[in-house]
Write a protein that holds these residues in place. Sequence first.
Motif, PDB file in Angstrom:
ATOM      1  N   PRO A  82      -4.469  -9.478   2.351  1.00 51.03           N
ATOM      2  CA  PRO A  82      -5.083  -8.693   1.277  1.00 51.03           C
ATOM      3  C   PRO A  82      -6.603  -8.770   1.309  1.00 51.03           C
ATOM      4  O   PRO A  82      -7.181  -9.574   2.036  1.00 51.03           O
ATOM      5  N   THR A  83      -7.220  -7.930   0.504  1.00 51.33           N
ATOM      6  CA  THR A  83      -8.670  -7.940   0.348  1.00 51.33           C
ATOM      7  C   THR A  83      -9.055  -8.893  -0.773  1.00 51.33           C
ATOM      8  O   THR A  83      -8.431  -8.905  -1.836  1.00 51.33           O
ATOM      9  N   GLU A  84     -10.076  -9.717  -0.529  1.00 56.81           N
ATOM     10  CA  GLU A  84     -10.543 -10.629  -1.581  1.00 56.81           C
ATOM     11  C   GLU A  84     -11.164  -9.840  -2.732  1.00 56.81           C
ATOM     12  O   GLU A  84     -11.966  -8.929  -2.518  1.00 56.81           O
ATOM     13  N   MET A  85     -10.785 -10.183  -3.939  1.00 53.94           N
ATOM     14  CA  MET A  85     -11.273  -9.469  -5.107  1.00 53.94           C
ATOM     15  C   MET A  85     -12.746  -9.759  -5.367  1.00 53.94           C
ATOM     16  O   MET A  85     -13.191 -10.907  -5.277  1.00 53.94           O
ATOM     17  N   THR A  86     -13.475  -8.711  -5.701  1.00 55.30           N
ATOM     18  CA  THR A  86     -14.874  -8.867  -6.105  1.00 55.30           C
ATOM     19  C   THR A  86     -14.931  -9.235  -7.583  1.00 55.30           C
ATOM     20  O   THR A  86     -13.917  -9.207  -8.298  1.00 55.30           O
ATOM     21  N   GLN A  87     -16.129  -9.549  -8.059  1.00 61.65           N
ATOM     22  CA  GLN A  87     -16.301  -9.840  -9.486  1.00 61.65           C
ATOM     23  C   GLN A  87     -15.906  -8.626 -10.329  1.00 61.65           C
ATOM     24  O   GLN A  87     -15.310  -8.774 -11.401  1.00 61.65           O
ATOM     25  N   GLU A  88     -16.217  -7.435  -9.853  1.00 61.11           N
ATOM     26  CA  GLU A  88     -15.845  -6.217 -10.575  1.00 61.11           C
ATOM     27  C   GLU A  88     -14.331  -6.025 -10.598  1.00 61.11           C
ATOM     28  O   GLU A  88     -13.768  -5.600 -11.618  1.00 61.11           O
ATOM     29  N   ASP A  89     -13.679  -6.336  -9.493  1.00 57.54           N
ATOM     30  CA  ASP A  89     -12.212  -6.261  -9.449  1.00 57.54           C
ATOM     31  C   ASP A  89     -11.598  -7.202 -10.485  1.00 57.54           C
ATOM     32  O   ASP A  89     -10.637  -6.840 -11.177  1.00 57.54           O
ATOM     33  N   GLU A 132       0.819  -1.211   0.000  1.00 59.05           N
ATOM     34  CA  GLU A 132       0.000   0.000   0.000  1.00 59.05           C
ATOM     35  C   GLU A 132       0.854   1.263   0.000  1.00 59.05           C
ATOM     36  O   GLU A 132       0.482   2.265  -0.610  1.00 59.05           O
ATOM     37  N   GLU A 133       2.020   1.209   0.658  1.00 58.72           N
ATOM     38  CA  GLU A 133       2.875   2.396   0.699  1.00 58.72           C
ATOM     39  C   GLU A 133       3.451   2.736  -0.678  1.00 58.72           C
ATOM     40  O   GLU A 133       3.890   3.865  -0.917  1.00 58.72           O
ATOM     41  N   ILE A 134       3.448   1.770  -1.600  1.00 54.47           N
ATOM     42  CA  ILE A 134       3.920   2.002  -2.963  1.00 54.47           C
ATOM     43  C   ILE A 134       2.763   2.335  -3.896  1.00 54.47           C
ATOM     44  O   ILE A 134       2.843   3.257  -4.702  1.00 54.47           O
ATOM     45  N   THR A 135       1.664   1.591  -3.785  1.00 56.64           N
ATOM     46  CA  THR A 135       0.552   1.741  -4.729  1.00 56.64           C
ATOM     47  C   THR A 135      -0.496   2.752  -4.292  1.00 56.64           C
ATOM     48  O   THR A 135      -1.235   3.291  -5.127  1.00 56.64           O
ATOM     49  N   GLY A 136      -0.614   2.956  -2.975  1.00 56.07           N
ATOM     50  CA  GLY A 136      -1.698   3.789  -2.472  1.00 56.07           C
ATOM     51  C   GLY A 136      -3.013   3.051  -2.405  1.00 56.07           C
ATOM     52  O   GLY A 136      -4.066   3.640  -2.133  1.00 56.07           O
ATOM     53  N   HIS A 137      -2.973   1.739  -2.628  1.00 52.39           N
ATOM     54  CA  HIS A 137      -4.186   0.912  -2.623  1.00 52.39           C
ATOM     55  C   HIS A 137      -4.002  -0.278  -1.679  1.00 52.39           C
ATOM     56  O   HIS A 137      -2.893  -0.790  -1.512  1.00 52.39           O
ATOM     57  N   GLN A 138      -5.108  -0.733  -1.098  1.00 54.65           N
ATOM     58  CA  GLN A 138      -5.093  -1.957  -0.320  1.00 54.65           C
ATOM     59  C   GLN A 138      -4.816  -3.130  -1.263  1.00 54.65           C
ATOM     60  O   GLN A 138      -5.434  -3.246  -2.319  1.00 54.65           O
ATOM     61  N   PRO A 139      -3.864  -4.020  -0.934  1.00 54.00           N
ATOM     62  CA  PRO A 139      -3.570  -5.146  -1.807  1.00 54.00           C
ATOM     63  C   PRO A 139      -4.789  -6.041  -2.039  1.00 54.00           C
ATOM     64  O   PRO A 139      -5.576  -6.286  -1.114  1.00 54.00           O
ATOM     65  N   LEU A 140      -4.939  -6.516  -3.261  1.00 55.95           N
ATOM     66  CA  LEU A 140      -6.037  -7.396  -3.648  1.00 55.95           C
ATOM     67  C   LEU A 140      -5.492  -8.785  -3.969  1.00 55.95           C
ATOM     68  O   LEU A 140      -4.378  -8.920  -4.468  1.00 55.95           O
ATOM     69  N   SER A 141      -6.305  -9.803  -3.715  1.00 52.19           N
ATOM     70  CA  SER A 141      -5.882 -11.162  -4.025  1.00 52.19           C
ATOM     71  C   SER A 141      -7.102 -12.040  -4.272  1.00 52.19           C
ATOM     72  O   SER A 141      -8.250 -11.589  -4.189  1.00 52.19           O
ATOM     73  N   ALA A 142      -6.839 -13.307  -4.583  1.00 52.40           N
ATOM     74  CA  ALA A 142      -7.921 -14.258  -4.819  1.00 52.40           C
ATOM     75  C   ALA A 142      -8.807 -14.379  -3.579  1.00 52.40           C
ATOM     76  O   ALA A 142     -10.031 -14.415  -3.670  1.00 52.40           O
ATOM     77  N   SER A 143      -8.156 -14.429  -2.423  1.00 53.30           N
ATOM     78  CA  SER A 143      -8.872 -14.573  -1.151  1.00 53.30           C
ATOM     79  C   SER A 143      -8.224 -13.690  -0.103  1.00 53.30           C
ATOM     80  O   SER A 143      -7.071 -13.271  -0.243  1.00 53.30           O
ATOM     81  N   SER A 144      -8.968 -13.417   0.947  1.00 53.07           N
ATOM     82  CA  SER A 144      -8.434 -12.620   2.045  1.00 53.07           C
ATOM     83  C   SER A 144      -7.689 -13.547   2.993  1.00 53.07           C
ATOM     84  O   SER A 144      -8.206 -13.977   4.032  1.00 53.07           O
ATOM     85  N   ILE A 145      -6.470 -13.879   2.578  1.00 51.89           N
ATOM     86  CA  ILE A 145      -5.647 -14.805   3.347  1.00 51.89           C
ATOM     87  C   ILE A 145      -4.195 -14.373   3.207  1.00 51.89           C
ATOM     88  O   ILE A 145      -3.761 -13.954   2.131  1.00 51.89           O
TER      89      ILE A 145
END
Length: 338
Positions: free
Chosen positions: A136-143, A111-124
Amino acid sequence: MSLLTSPINIGQLELSNRLAMPPMATAKSNENGEVTQELCDYYAEKSAGGYIGLIISEHSYINPEGKASKGQLSIAKDSDIEGLEKLTATIHQNHTITFAQINHAGGLAKEEITGHQPLSASSIEMPKGARSKVEPTEMTQEDIKKVITDFAAAALRAKKAGFDGVEIHAAHGYLLTQFYSPLTNKRTDQFSGSSIEGRIRLHLEIIQAIREAVGKDYPIAIRLGASDHRPGGTTIADSVIAAQEFEKAGVYLLDISGGFSFYTHPDLKEQGYFSDLTEAIKQNVTIPVLLTGGIVDAEVAEKLLREEKADMIGVGRAILKDSAWAKQAIRTLGNQEN
């Protein structure tokens, strides 16, 4: 004739030999991920003389939230094309074929590089040793739809910039590894981690979207993390199935490496340590298979090809250390024929 020095086709594209320089991050881009003169000079030095059949450029991020590190090359916006054109022109003037590797870091983004919460397949949390302890945050269908669209847009930029092909990065723990590995994919939707079909669905949808964007003949490669080398992780058997499906989907080259074992093998250290993976995959597909993994001697590269462990050989750290390595290797093998 030496196999390493013999030509090979990737789709309709003919390479002068079977030696590849795999993607290696240089951190030579500017703060916006744009091509610099320093980066062009680096690739001019590596491609000098045209001794390398294929240079796959360092991984480029497809969108800002997928950036892996500072100094990483960007292919995320149309304004990147002009700089990338200079890069491809630099390599082409040395009569060398080059592919662009495109990537999304997923849960390995910071996040300190991208400015975004990391996204992944699952929140694990990523497996031990994966350079991140952030959940990370689990990706939604829109993501997921956005990632597919962004991969396709990045591939089209690569084509417009003059790259001879594009490689999807699906190895080394990044986003597509996170979908592919049962260690990090705990989803229960159509991208389900409980089946190989679910775990490669995102890969296949990205391949399809890229193919629609770049046309039917433009070479698409994929760098597959073919084993996690961890209990409960991805296996060779999984990757044989995945490779066959990728070939059916229109991939022209399979570049094999590690998943959550990254670019090393935890149990093997000899040159060509991923050869068990490439050999198994090569026996089950008709497209070229590229083997990397600690190869530093031309004679070993030749031996691996003759033993049908792979169709192409990637040499990374030896070329990084010595820009004249390819010249010496090609000449050494050529002299042995006389």
